[in-house]
Design a protein around this motif. Structure first.
Motif, PDB file in Angstrom:
ATOM      1  N   ASP A 134       1.156   5.279   0.583  1.00 33.25           N
ATOM      2  CA  ASP A 134       0.368   6.189   1.005  1.00 33.25           C
ATOM      3  C   ASP A 134       1.287   7.440   0.806  1.00 33.25           C
ATOM      4  O   ASP A 134       1.916   7.924   1.464  1.00 33.25           O
ATOM      5  CB  ASP A 134       0.041   6.271   2.262  1.00 33.25           C
ATOM      6  CG  ASP A 134      -0.609   7.368   2.577  1.00 33.25           C
ATOM      7  OD1 ASP A 134      -1.089   8.273   2.350  1.00 33.25           O
ATOM      8  OD2 ASP A 134      -0.807   7.787   4.477  1.00 33.25           O
ATOM      9  N   SER A 135       1.277   8.294  -0.463  1.00 31.06           N
ATOM     10  CA  SER A 135       2.052   9.383  -1.519  1.00 31.06           C
ATOM     11  C   SER A 135       1.501  10.619  -0.542  1.00 31.06           C
ATOM     12  O   SER A 135       0.056  10.940  -1.622  1.00 31.06           O
ATOM     13  CB  SER A 135       2.681   9.319  -2.219  1.00 31.06           C
ATOM     14  OG  SER A 135       3.726  10.164  -3.161  1.00 31.06           O
ATOM     15  N   ARG A 136       1.953  11.770   0.277  1.00 25.58           N
ATOM     16  CA  ARG A 136       1.220  12.838   0.526  1.00 25.58           C
ATOM     17  C   ARG A 136       2.008  14.001  -0.386  1.00 25.58           C
ATOM     18  O   ARG A 136       1.699  15.527  -0.267  1.00 25.58           O
ATOM     19  CB  ARG A 136       1.122  13.193   1.880  1.00 25.58           C
ATOM     20  CG  ARG A 136       0.485  11.794   2.350  1.00 25.58           C
ATOM     21  CD  ARG A 136       0.805  11.855   3.763  1.00 25.58           C
ATOM     22  NE  ARG A 136      -0.006  10.679   5.126  1.00 25.58           N
ATOM     23  CZ  ARG A 136      -0.033  10.293   5.635  1.00 25.58           C
ATOM     24  NH1 ARG A 136       0.805  11.227   6.571  1.00 25.58           N
ATOM     25  NH2 ARG A 136      -0.352   9.657   6.510  1.00 25.58           N
ATOM     26  N   THR A 196       3.654  -1.783   3.664  1.00 29.50           N
ATOM     27  CA  THR A 196       2.911   0.180   4.094  1.00 29.50           C
ATOM     28  C   THR A 196       3.476   0.928   4.126  1.00 29.50           C
ATOM     29  O   THR A 196       4.854   1.115   4.630  1.00 29.50           O
ATOM     30  CB  THR A 196       2.062   0.537   5.295  1.00 29.50           C
ATOM     31  OG1 THR A 196       0.766  -0.017   5.442  1.00 29.50           O
ATOM     32  CG2 THR A 196       1.606   1.709   4.814  1.00 29.50           C
ATOM     33  N   THR A 248       1.100  -1.120  -0.021  1.00 29.04           N
ATOM     34  CA  THR A 248       0.062   0.149  -0.124  1.00 29.04           C
ATOM     35  C   THR A 248       0.384   1.155  -0.125  1.00 29.04           C
ATOM     36  O   THR A 248       1.725   1.168   0.673  1.00 29.04           O
ATOM     37  CB  THR A 248      -0.868  -0.048   1.435  1.00 29.04           C
ATOM     38  OG1 THR A 248      -2.012  -1.073   1.427  1.00 29.04           O
ATOM     39  CG2 THR A 248      -1.882   1.489   1.301  1.00 29.04           C
ATOM     40  N   ASN A 288       6.506  11.156   3.084  1.00 35.26           N
ATOM     41  CA  ASN A 288       5.117  12.810   3.248  1.00 35.26           C
ATOM     42  C   ASN A 288       6.406  13.877   3.399  1.00 35.26           C
ATOM     43  O   ASN A 288       7.593  13.593   3.534  1.00 35.26           O
ATOM     44  CB  ASN A 288       4.813  12.893   4.398  1.00 35.26           C
ATOM     45  CG  ASN A 288       4.099  13.528   5.035  1.00 35.26           C
ATOM     46  OD1 ASN A 288       3.546  14.544   4.088  1.00 35.26           O
ATOM     47  ND2 ASN A 288       3.512  14.194   5.877  1.00 35.26           N
ATOM     48  N   THR A 327       5.214   5.081   3.447  1.00 38.20           N
ATOM     49  CA  THR A 327       4.183   6.103   2.888  1.00 38.20           C
ATOM     50  C   THR A 327       5.196   7.599   2.637  1.00 38.20           C
ATOM     51  O   THR A 327       6.840   6.945   3.832  1.00 38.20           O
ATOM     52  CB  THR A 327       4.149   6.668   4.791  1.00 38.20           C
ATOM     53  OG1 THR A 327       3.045   5.300   5.769  1.00 38.20           O
ATOM     54  CG2 THR A 327       2.982   7.852   4.812  1.00 38.20           C
TER      55      THR A 327
END
Length: 410
Positions: free
Chosen positions: A304-306, A342, A302, A346, A344
Motif C-alpha cells: 500500500d504505497s501512498r 502488509t 500487500t 506514506n 504501507t
C-alpha cells in the motif's frame, strides 16, 4: 600558576592553564643540568663577573675608599658571582638576597641582573617576580644614595639602575613567554595527533558497522529465501515436479543475487574505483520489485504505497526505506511463513516518510530458522543514523509490526 594534573590539563582551555615549564619546580629542587645548562650558567657567571668588575673599577676611581672597604666589596662581588650557580635551585631567595646586598655593594649588580633574569624565566609573574622586581627597583633608586658616585648625578644613577633592572626582568619574562608558547604548541600538536587518531579510529569503526549492517540487510534476504525453499524441498520430497522446479529456480536466482551483492560489497572494500561499475543502489521506486520477488518466493504480500512519485524521494531516504522493508519481509518469511504481510508506505516532503510492515500471527507450527537476532538492531541503528526512528513489537493478535519514520526534507 594552575597546577592541574597532566591527565586533566587537556580538558581546560589553553587561556586558563598556562603550560608548566621544566624549571617550574619548588624551591630547593632543580633538574639535572645538561651540557646546554652548563654553558648557559657559565656565560651567566662570566657576565655577572664582568659587570661586577666594571662596577668595582668605577667605584674605586670615583672616590678614595679605604682598602679594607675595597677588599670587602671585592669579596662580596666574588661571592655574589659564585651565587649565580644557585639561581636554578633557589631563584627567589637568591634574587631577594642580592637585592639587599646590591643596595650597599654595587659590585653585586651583575649577579643581581642575572638573578632577576633567571627569576623571571623560572617563576610566574605573580607573586615572586612582582615582589622581588619591585624591591630591585627600590634598591636601584636607593643605591646611589648609599654609595654615591661623585661624577654622576643621583637622578642619572637611579634612572640607569632602574632601566637595567626592568630590562633584565622584561627579557626574562619574554624568554618565559616564548618557552610557554613552545610548550603549548607542542602539547597542542600532541593533542591534535591524539584527536586525529581517535577520529580515524571512530571513522573506521563506523565504516565497519555500516558495512556489516549493509551486508546483513543485503544477504539476509537472499539467504533466507535459500533456507526456506531448501527446507521445503527437504521436508516435502514428494512435492509436485512443478513446485520443486519453482523452488529450485528461486534457490538458483537467490544464490545468484547473493553472489552479485557480495561481489558488490567486496568491490567497495577493495577500491572505490571498482564501485563505479556496481549495480545501482535500491530506492523507494524499486520497492515494487522487492514485493514482486517476495510473492514469487511464495509469500503473501500487500503493498500500500501512498507516495505519488517514488522517484521524488531522496535517494538516501528511499534506500533506507527499502532496506527496512526488505529486512521486515525477511523476518516475516522466517517467523511467520504463510501469513499475509502488509507493507504501507506514506509521507510527503517536510512531514517525513513512514514505513510500516505488519503480519498476523502464523498458523500452525513454525519451522526453526537460525538467526542472529541482529536484524532489528541494525534497522534501528540505520534509522537513527538517518535522523529517524524505528519501533517494533508484538501486536494484540500475536502478530508483529515494524514501524519506521525517516526524515524527508521539503
Amino acid at each position: 600558576m594552575n597546577r592541574a594534573g597532566p591527565e586533566y590539563r587537556w580538558l581546560l582551555p589553553s587561556a586558563v592553564v598556562a603550560p608548566e615549564l621544566p624549571g617550574d619546580r619548588p624551591e630547593g629542587r632543580a633538574p639535572r643540568r645538561t651540557v646546554r645548562d652548563w654553558v648557559v650558567d657559565t656565560c651567566a657567571f662570566l657576565c655577572a663577573a664582568l659587570i661586577g668588575v666594571l662596577a668595582a673599577d668605577a667605584m674605586n676611581q670615583a672616590s678614595d675608599y679605604p682598602e679594607p672597604l675595597q677588599a670587602i666589596d671585592q669579596l662580596v662581588g666574588a661571592l655574589a658571582c659564585c651565587a649565580v650557580w644557585l639561581r636554578r635551585r633557589w631563584p627567589v631567595p637568591l634574587a631577594a638576597v642580592l637585592v639587599a646586598v646590591t643596595t650597599v655593594a654595587p659590585v653585586a649588580s651583575g649577579a643581581l641582573l642575572v638573578a632577576l633574569f633567571s627569576l623571571a624565566v623560572h617563576r610566574p609573574l605573580k607573586p615572586a617576580v612582582a615582589l622581588v622586581g619591585t624591591a630591585a627597583v627600590a634598591s636601584a633608586v636607593l643605591q646611589p644614595v648609599v654609595r654615591p658616585d661623585p661624577h654622576t648625578s643621583l637622578l642619572a644613577n637611579a634612572i640607569t639602575g632602574t632601566v637595567m633592572v626592568l630590562l633584565s626582568t622584561g627579557w626574562g619574562m619574554l624568554v618565559r613567554a616564548r618557552r610557554q608558547l613552545v610548550v603549548a604548541l607542542r602539547e597542542r600538536a600532541v593533542r591534535a595527533e591524539a584527536e586525529a587518531a581517535l577520529r580515524a579510529e571512530n571513522a573506521q569503526r563506523l565504516a565497519r558497522e555500516a558495512i556489516a549492517r549493509e551486508m546483513h540487510d543485503v544477504l539476509a534476504h537472499r539467504l533466507t529465501l535459500l533456507s526456506v525453499h531448501a527446507g521445503a524441498l527437504e521436508f516435502r520430497p514428494d512435492a509436485p515436479p512443478a513446485e520443486v522446479a519453482r523452488a529450485a529456480g528461486v534457490i538458483r536466482d537467490s544464490a545468484h543475487e547473493a553472489l552479485q551483492d557480495l561481489r558488490q560489497i567486496i568491490g567497495v572494500l577493495r577500491s572505490p574505483d571498482e564501485g563505479a561499475e556496481d549495480r545501482p543502489q535500491p530506492t523507494l521506486a524499486t520497492l515494487d520489485a522487492l514485493v514482486a520477488e517476495s510473492r514469487e518466493a511464495g509469500m503473501k504480500v500487500t503493498l500500500d504505497s501512498r507516495i505519488g512519485d517514488p522517484d521524488g524521494v531522496p535517494a538516501a531516504t528511499g534506500r533506507n526505506a527499502y532496506r527496512i522493508a526488505q529486512e521486515a519481509l525477511t523476518n516475516a518469511r522466517k517467523h511467520a511463513p504463510g501469513a499475509e504481510v502488509t507493507v504501507t508506505v506514506n509521507g510527503r516532503p517536510g512531514d517525513g516518510l513512514t514505513v510500516e510492515v505488519r503480519n498476523p500471527a502464523p498458523v500452525g507450527d513454525v519451522p526453526k530458522v537460525p538467526g542472529s537476532g541482529q536484524g532489528l538492531i541494525g534497522l534501528t541503528e540505520r534509522a537513527t543514523l538517518a535522523g529517524g526512528r524505528l519501533e517494533h513489537g508484538r501486536t494484540p493478535g500475536g502478530g508483529f509490526e515494524v514501524r519506521a519514520w525517516l526524515p524527508w526534507p521539503s
